[in-house]
Design an enzyme around this catalytic site. Structure first.
Site, PDB file in Angstrom:
ATOM      1  CB  ALA A  69      -0.880  -0.011   1.240  1.00  0.00           C
ATOM      2  N   GLY A 112       0.496  -5.101   1.003  1.00  0.00           N
ATOM      3  CA  GLY A 112      -0.680  -5.161   0.141  1.00  0.00           C
ATOM      4  C   GLY A 112      -0.376  -5.813  -1.209  1.00  0.00           C
ATOM      5  CD  GLU A 115      -2.439  -7.817   2.915  1.00  0.00           C
ATOM      6  OE1 GLU A 115      -2.164  -6.633   2.612  1.00  0.00           O
ATOM      7  OE2 GLU A 115      -3.016  -8.126   3.960  1.00  0.00           O
ATOM      8  CD  GLU A 135       1.396  -5.642   5.743  1.00  0.00           C
ATOM      9  OE1 GLU A 135       2.248  -6.536   6.005  1.00  0.00           O
ATOM     10  OE2 GLU A 135       0.626  -5.693   4.771  1.00  0.00           O
TER      11      GLU A 135
END
Ligand code: CO8
Length: 262
Positions: A69, A112, A115, A135
């Protein structure tokens, strides 16, 4: 806008049946900003509706998949805003796509990005790709399945190790752990291998492909008894299709099947 400023570049395989969506924010290592995700969702909606598309490849190309992200975008976010605007909630869109999605990962698939890769139905990588859920190093935890899908895919010990230490694993390890199903060979393009794999899937009847995807995904959600019931129902329903008649007739007649998608 020219192709080079599009955040997601849509192209097609030579026979037009596979849509290739390439994340295109190279200067930020394809960091998944809200605009990038909006662009990806818009392209996914288009290809989901387009009858000529039978399979989808999602990739960042041959250098980087996505480094997570967008940290610069997230840095100053406050809880109330994140919560009330459902910050990054639309990332789940991809999970509702019925067509098969093949992920092609070279380079970083972090946070992300890892993911997003795990949201593919079939994941292909280069041996030296890098997967991680870093993260924890930013004071947060995964927010888009990194604690849930990853655990189903690789088991608790390995998922916990990745989520709590931020440990990086390479493509070879990811394949050994079951996160990835195919690795490229020396000198092979990950996008080409993904497209080739997608073309194989695209060459089968749409109804059976969709049912296969639905049934396997159900295994991640449902208790075994319910999953088996869903599988049996879908299996039995396929005997109502012309493709089942054609597929089995073609086998008996030793010829190639011609799918009708019905
Ligand atoms: N966000 C924003 N910008 C990034 C990101 C990122 N995730 N990753 C890289 N960039 C930018 C860098 O800031 C840099 O920009 P600039 O040139 O303007 O400084 C450019 O990309 C190139 O990066 P580097 O110079 O750092 O390149 P290196 O080759 O030195 O390092 C790394 C590459 C190791 C990948 C490094 O960039 C890095 O560690 N990136 C961050 C990785 C990370 O922590 N990702 C996880 C983010 S958190 C997350 O994904 C949470 C997901 C939750 C989903 C929730 C959904 C609801």
């Amino acid at each position: 806008t020219t192709a080079s400023d599009r955040l997601v570049i849509p192209t097609r395989s030579p026979n037009n049946t596979v849509a290739i969506l390439t994340l295109n924010r190279p200067k930020a290592l394809n960091a998944l900003s809200t605009p990038l995700f909006q662009a990806l969702n818009a392209e996914l909606e288009k290809v989901e509706e387009d009858e000529s598309v039978r399979a989808i490849v999602i990739t960042g190309g041959e250098k980087v998949f996505a480094a997570g992200a967008d940290i610069k975008e997230m840095k100053d976010k406050e809880f109330a805003e994140a919560y009330t605007t459902n910050f990054l909630g639309s990332w789940n869109k991809i999970a509702s796509i019925r067509k098969p999605i093949i992920g092609a990962v070279a380079g970083y698939a972090l946070g992300g990005g890892c993911e997003l890769a795990m949201l593919s139905d079939i994941l292909i990588a280069t041996p030296n790709a890098t997967f991680a859920q870093p993260e924890i190093t930013l004071g947060i935890i995964p927010g888009m399945g990194g604690s849930q899908r990853l655990t189903s895919l690789v088991g608790k010990a390995r998922a916990m190790d990745m989520v709590l230490t931020g440990r990086k694993i390479d493509g070879v390890t990811a394949e050994r752990w079951g996160l990835v199903s195919r690795l490229t060979k020396e000198g092979e393009s990950v996008v080409d291998l993904a497209v080739k794999t997608a073309e194989t899937v695209a060459g089968f009847g749409k109804v059976a492909v969709q049912a296969g995807k639905e049934a396997v995904n159900a295994a991640l959600d449902l208790p075994l008894e319910q999953g088996l019931r869903l599988e049996r129902r879908l299996f039995q329903q396929l005997f109502a299709t012309q493709d089942q008649k054609e597929g089995m007739a073609a086998f008996a007649e030793k010829r190639k099947a011609t799918w009708q998608d019905k």
